[in-house]
Design a protein around this motif. Sequence first.
Motif, mmCIF file in Angstrom:
data_model
loop_
_atom_site.group_PDB
_atom_site.id
_atom_site.type_symbol
_atom_site.label_atom_id
_atom_site.label_comp_id
_atom_site.label_asym_id
_atom_site.label_seq_id
_atom_site.Cartn_x
_atom_site.Cartn_y
_atom_site.Cartn_z
ATOM 1 N N VAL A 274 0.855 -1.189 0.000
ATOM 2 C CA VAL A 274 0.000 0.000 0.000
ATOM 3 C C VAL A 274 0.893 1.240 0.000
ATOM 4 C CG1 VAL A 274 -1.711 1.348 1.291
ATOM 5 C CG2 VAL A 274 -1.880 -1.154 1.226
ATOM 6 N N SER B 37 0.418 5.211 0.556
ATOM 7 C CA SER B 37 -0.562 6.184 1.044
ATOM 8 C C SER B 37 0.014 7.585 1.041
ATOM 9 C CB SER B 37 -0.983 5.857 2.479
ATOM 10 O OG SER B 37 -1.912 4.812 2.505
ATOM 11 N N VAL C 267 -7.305 5.383 5.098
ATOM 12 C CA VAL C 267 -6.741 4.398 6.021
ATOM 13 C C VAL C 267 -6.768 5.024 7.405
ATOM 14 C CG1 VAL C 267 -4.637 3.177 6.702
ATOM 15 C CG2 VAL C 267 -5.247 3.357 4.279
ATOM 16 N N VAL D 60 -5.587 -1.704 7.410
ATOM 17 C CA VAL D 60 -4.780 -2.486 6.484
ATOM 18 C C VAL D 60 -3.589 -3.097 7.222
ATOM 19 C CG1 VAL D 60 -5.463 -1.072 4.496
ATOM 20 C CG2 VAL D 60 -3.392 -0.483 5.751
ATOM 21 N N PRO E 204 -0.635 -4.658 5.210
ATOM 22 C CA PRO E 204 0.118 -5.201 4.080
ATOM 23 C C PRO E 204 1.535 -5.616 4.483
ATOM 24 C CG PRO E 204 0.173 -2.826 3.990
ATOM 25 C CD PRO E 204 -0.736 -3.196 5.146
ATOM 26 N N TYR F 34 4.005 -0.983 3.693
ATOM 27 C CA TYR F 34 3.170 0.221 3.739
ATOM 28 C C TYR F 34 4.099 1.418 3.583
ATOM 29 C CZ TYR F 34 -0.395 3.560 5.217
ATOM 30 O OH TYR F 34 -1.302 4.591 5.249
ATOM 31 N N MET G 43 -3.010 1.340 10.246
ATOM 32 C CA MET G 43 -1.919 0.741 9.474
ATOM 33 C C MET G 43 -0.781 0.191 10.325
ATOM 34 S SD MET G 43 0.330 3.296 10.155
ATOM 35 C CE MET G 43 1.739 3.190 9.101
ATOM 36 N N SER H 196 1.027 -3.270 9.746
ATOM 37 C CA SER H 196 1.777 -3.524 8.517
ATOM 38 C C SER H 196 3.112 -4.169 8.878
ATOM 39 C CB SER H 196 2.018 -2.211 7.768
ATOM 40 O OG SER H 196 0.797 -1.587 7.463
ATOM 41 N N ILE I 63 6.969 -0.740 7.522
ATOM 42 C CA ILE I 63 6.433 0.603 7.316
ATOM 43 C C ILE I 63 7.569 1.523 6.888
ATOM 44 C CG2 ILE I 63 5.305 2.594 8.399
ATOM 45 C CD1 ILE I 63 4.052 0.542 10.407
#
Length: 178
Positions: free
Chosen positions: A65, A67, A111, A118, A120, A123, A138, A141, A144
């Motif tokens: 993701v 963002s 988000v 999320v 993932p 991120y 988030m 994740s 990150i």
Amino acid sequence: MTVKSKDKQVLVSARGSAFPPLEVDEGASVPIEEIEYVESGNYTEFVSEEIIKSERPDLGSAKVVVSGGRGLKNKEDFDKILNPLAEKLGAAIGASRAAVDSGFCDNSLQVGQTGKVVAPDLYIAVGISGAIQHLAGMKDSKVIVAINKDEESPIFNVADISLVGDAFEVVPELTEKL
């Protein structure tokens, strides 16, 4: 898990992205049962659903993701900076509430605590300060990456990789090198 309640009304929810998929072992001693729908007697009615179609992976289940936040300044810059990076990575695009409220993107991409949660594998937060409401969506994740020009941004407290720099310079260079 087996749950039993004596209450007449029970509401159960689980964040789908918070747990890895269950590995089903055919010889397992714990049976997994599918339960049929039971009429609850409530008076709610499904009216409609509006789904925005995208060629990108679904935000809630994407492995990667990218963002963007208020630091991207406007919709044109949001798209110009994030779309090429997301394209290279095969990523879904997300946004902070500040970016959504500013009209940079549709609220289906938000988000956070009042948006999607999320988790993932990767991120990437671009121009996101890291308000607690965003972090709630988030923080699970796996890796990150935070890109922000303010080295005091709270997002850096949860980031595995922190890059202090101007997103308008750093992200295009990163995209090119990918």
